[in-house]
Design a protein around this motif. Structure first.
Motif, PDB file in Angstrom:
ATOM      1  N   VAL A   1       7.576  -1.541  -7.262  1.00 24.93           N
ATOM      2  CA  VAL A   1       7.981  -2.630  -6.363  1.00 24.93           C
ATOM      3  C   VAL A   1       9.331  -3.185  -6.805  1.00 24.93           C
ATOM      4  N   ARG A   2       9.495  -3.375  -8.111  1.00 22.59           N
ATOM      5  CA  ARG A   2      10.757  -3.892  -8.628  1.00 22.59           C
ATOM      6  C   ARG A   2      11.927  -2.983  -8.272  1.00 22.59           C
TER       7      ARG A   2
ATOM      8  N   LEU B   1       0.825  -1.209   0.000  1.00 30.83           N
ATOM      9  CA  LEU B   1       0.000   0.000   0.000  1.00 30.83           C
ATOM     10  C   LEU B   1       0.860   1.261   0.000  1.00 30.83           C
ATOM     11  N   THR B   2       2.034   1.163   0.586  1.00 31.23           N
ATOM     12  CA  THR B   2       2.935   2.316   0.551  1.00 31.23           C
ATOM     13  C   THR B   2       3.321   2.620  -0.897  1.00 31.23           C
ATOM     14  N   HIS B   3       3.554   1.562  -1.671  1.00 31.28           N
ATOM     15  CA  HIS B   3       3.845   1.763  -3.101  1.00 31.28           C
ATOM     16  C   HIS B   3       2.634   2.374  -3.810  1.00 31.28           C
ATOM     17  N   VAL B   4       1.449   1.914  -3.431  1.00 33.06           N
ATOM     18  CA  VAL B   4       0.240   2.474  -4.051  1.00 33.06           C
ATOM     19  C   VAL B   4       0.160   3.977  -3.768  1.00 33.06           C
ATOM     20  N   ARG B   5       0.492   4.352  -2.556  1.00 32.91           N
ATOM     21  CA  ARG B   5       0.409   5.767  -2.182  1.00 32.91           C
ATOM     22  C   ARG B   5       1.366   6.637  -2.985  1.00 32.91           C
ATOM     23  N   ARG B   6       2.418   6.024  -3.521  1.00 34.31           N
ATOM     24  CA  ARG B   6       3.403   6.805  -4.273  1.00 34.31           C
ATOM     25  C   ARG B   6       3.027   6.982  -5.743  1.00 34.31           C
ATOM     26  N   LEU B   7       1.993   6.291  -6.176  1.00 31.87           N
ATOM     27  CA  LEU B   7       1.589   6.404  -7.585  1.00 31.87           C
ATOM     28  C   LEU B   7       0.955   7.765  -7.847  1.00 31.87           C
ATOM     29  N   PRO B   8       0.950   8.192  -9.110  1.00 31.14           N
ATOM     30  CA  PRO B   8       0.212   9.406  -9.451  1.00 31.14           C
ATOM     31  C   PRO B   8      -1.256   9.260  -9.043  1.00 31.14           C
ATOM     32  N   GLU B   9      -1.860  10.407  -8.803  1.00 34.66           N
ATOM     33  CA  GLU B   9      -3.189  10.415  -8.185  1.00 34.66           C
ATOM     34  C   GLU B   9      -4.209   9.539  -8.902  1.00 34.66           C
ATOM     35  N   ARG B  10      -4.316   9.661 -10.204  1.00 40.76           N
ATOM     36  CA  ARG B  10      -5.367   8.920 -10.912  1.00 40.76           C
ATOM     37  C   ARG B  10      -5.081   7.422 -10.930  1.00 40.76           C
ATOM     38  N   GLN B  11      -3.802   7.071 -11.055  1.00 36.95           N
ATOM     39  CA  GLN B  11      -3.465   5.635 -11.006  1.00 36.95           C
ATOM     40  C   GLN B  11      -3.761   5.072  -9.612  1.00 36.95           C
ATOM     41  N   ARG B  12      -3.389   5.846  -8.625  1.00 35.78           N
ATOM     42  CA  ARG B  12      -3.647   5.405  -7.244  1.00 35.78           C
ATOM     43  C   ARG B  12      -5.149   5.229  -7.015  1.00 35.78           C
ATOM     44  N   ASP B  13      -5.890   6.165  -7.526  1.00 34.09           N
ATOM     45  CA  ASP B  13      -7.340   6.115  -7.379  1.00 34.09           C
ATOM     46  C   ASP B  13      -7.925   4.893  -8.078  1.00 34.09           C
TER      47      ASP B  13
END
Lengths: 167, 404
Positions: A162-163, A110-122
């Motif tokens: 993640v990679r 989830l920490t990786h998810v939080r680092r994604l750009p807003e729309r991708q994260r959403d």
């Protein structure tokens, strides 16, 4: 009114999912609790006006959650968050409850998810909170196909993130 | 990496995401805390409307909620009866003791720390005692003989102590009630006449009441379930277990010693937690009401769903030792109310009192009330072919230490 389930049922059914969605957006469990509380407070007030024939309860609640999260970012220094995202710095402040939560499985993901750009994260957060692509599209103001595309792009970006961390 | 491997890797990542979102949940307790905050934030008008809706819904749903339970609830709502335990309790079906939060008497306390005590008032407002005229004839429990009797004593009453603790509590305030309700997570709704407070949650309405002077009744709480109150889920559990689970879930497990008893003769099934007071030598005495029935907490279950819970409001108590009457004095006092054999007419039936036990009874006295020891004598009598029980209560505190 007849086709409307009691708000408490809605609350019990969706609290966990809304919290998980919010938690995937913000850095601390305390913030996630505050936003989740705001979501359900707002929903509780608005529920008498909720029209089930226009949308599903899930889409309605996630729309409130999404707006509350965006409000949170606006009010709490989005710039600082973006800076951390760009630099891939770990979240710096965690309360004890958050530290405990850090230990649970998948928190790193989830920490990786939080680092994604807003729309991708959403797209990832909404989809994995149980919404259909159609609902994700409506919430993100795009078509179902565009939501699918956005989601798959987001998953690939997440894999790269993640990679990079593993490397 | 082949395209197929890449797909598999993405699928694995998606599964991990599913799991991550599934396992991310708020801390324990957050759900209930937030729900209460939401309830508290509602306008009073809206809460009142829902309360009325819930009330009438409950009345309409009589087939779903046994009529007896509703009737009991209504009776309690209007504040007529405190804890109406019937005399049909089965013998002890289980015996459990809870931790000793109850403070026993201090050994260095001398008799009479609380000054002269009020004399317990039993049925009909009569004060009874070794020097206080005729003893009480207990009313109204099924299977109990209420009429005049020629009493004799054929049992044994051996007292191994000459003093017994008296317990005193300060009359609970609205703050006490609010704190109790707060512990249950029940926000204040209103303060109706005759109650310290009425509190509302999504599953039940809680009412808290102070001491009732007449007929004497202990400070009590009453939980009236809404239709949304879920059944207690515990596979294979009996009524007593289900009641205990419910009490534990609501932090209502008594902090005093008790014995559980179950009356499963009807619907709802009633589970009783009969309060005991510790005495010297490791013995204990039951708390009884003015009818001689034990009480403490009652949980009424219908289809494993708690429909009504009534219990003693927790209050802090202090204690002091008081001189008690001798066994001979107690027996004389018990027989003092015996009906003399009339010269003409039908004589009162003869009752052999065969058992006696020390019990505790409530003696209300305004700002402070007391739980005082008493002797309860009992025997059986055959009336028209039916075996009935006769009970006689006698205050145990020495008359010199009581207000006449």
């Amino acid at each position: 009114m007849a086709d409307r389930q009691p708000f408490e049922d809605l609350y019990r059914d969706y609290l966990g999912r809304i919290y998980a969605y919010v938690r995937a957006q913000v850095g601390t469990s305390a913030d996630a609790e505050d936003i989740t509380a705001q979501v359900f407070m707002n929903a509780y007030q608005a529920y008498p006006r909720f029209e089930a024939r226009n949308t599903t309860p899930a889409a309605w609640l996630f729309r409130i959650a999404r707006n509350a999260t965006l409000d949170h970012f606006r009010a709490h220094g989005r710039r600082e968050r973006l800076r951390r995202t760009i630099q891939h710095q770990p979240e710096t402040v965690e309360d004890p409850a958050g530290q405990a939560e850090e230990r649970i499985q998948y928190e790193a993901l989830l920490t990786h998810v939080r680092r994604l750009p807003e729309r991708q994260r959403d797209a990832i957060s909404l989809r994995h909170s149980g919404l259909s692509f159609e609902e994700v599209g409506r919430l993100m103001r795009c078509s179902e196909d565009a939501a699918k595309m956005m989601y798959h792009r987001a998953v690939r970006a997440l894999r790269e993130s993640v990679r990079m961390e593993e490397a | 990496m082949s395209e197929q491997d890449e797909d598999l890797e993405l699928q694995a990542l998606q599964r991990q995401l599913d799991d991550a979102f599934e396992t991310t949940r708020p801390r324990r307790g957050f759900e209930d805390e937030l729900w209460l905050r939401m309830q508290s934030s509602r306008p009073a008008q809206s809460r009142l409307r829902d309360a009325w809706a819930g009330f009438w819904q409950g009345i309409r749903a009589v087939p779903a909620v046994p009529a007896a339970a509703v009737a009991v609830a209504m009776v309690v709502v209007i504040g007529v009866v405190l804890v109406g335990y019937s005399g049909l309790l089965q013998p002890r079906s289980a015996s459990t003791t809870a931790g000793g939060a109850f403070q026993g008497p201090q050994s260095n306390q001398y008799a009479g720390d609380f000054g002269r005590l009020p004399t317990p008032v039993f049925a009909g407002g009569q004060k009874t005692g070794a020097s206080a005229g005729p003893n009480l004839t207990l009313p109204a429990a099924t299977g109990e003989y209420l009429g005049p009797a020629q009493l004799t004593w054929t049992g044994h009453l051996d007292l191994t102590f000459t003093v017994a603790p008296v317990f005193r509590y300060h009359e609970p305030s609205t703050n006490t009630a609010d704190q109790f309700a707060s512990g249950l997570g029940a926000p204040l709704y209103e303060r109706p006449q005759g109650f310290l407070g009425m509190y509302q949650t999504s599953d039940y309405t809680l009412k808290v009441r102070g001491t009732v002077q007449s007929p004497p009744s202990s400070p009590a709480y009453f939980i009236f379930s809404n239709l949304s109150m879920p059944a207690v889920e515990a596979a294979g559990a009996g009524p007593a277990d289900l009641a205990s689970v419910f009490l534990a879930e609501h932090s209502l497990v008594p902090q005093w010693d008790y014995t559980t008893a179950v009356d499963s003769s009807g619907d709802p099934v009633k589970v009783f937690y009969q309060r005991e007071f510790n005495l010297q030598g490791g013995t204990s005495a039951y708390l009884v009401n003015m009818n001689g029935d034990r009480y403490g907490i009652e949980v009424d279950l219908s289809n494993n769903r708690p429909v009504l819970v009534s219990g003693m409001l927790p209050v802090s108590m202090d204690s002091a030792n008081y001189q008690i009457i001798s066994s001979d004095q107690a027996v004389r006092a018990a027989l003092g109310g015996s009906q003399p054999v009339p010269v003409t007419g039908t004589p009162a039936p003869a009752v052999q009192l065969t058992q006696a036990e020390l019990v505790y009874v409530l003696a209300p006295a305004g700002d402070h009330s007391f739980y005082e020891p008493a002797f309860m004598f009992s025997g059986t009598v055959k009336i028209n072919g039916s075996t009935m029980t006769k009970r006689v209560l006698v205050p145990a505190v020495d008359p010199s230490q009581r207000v006449p």
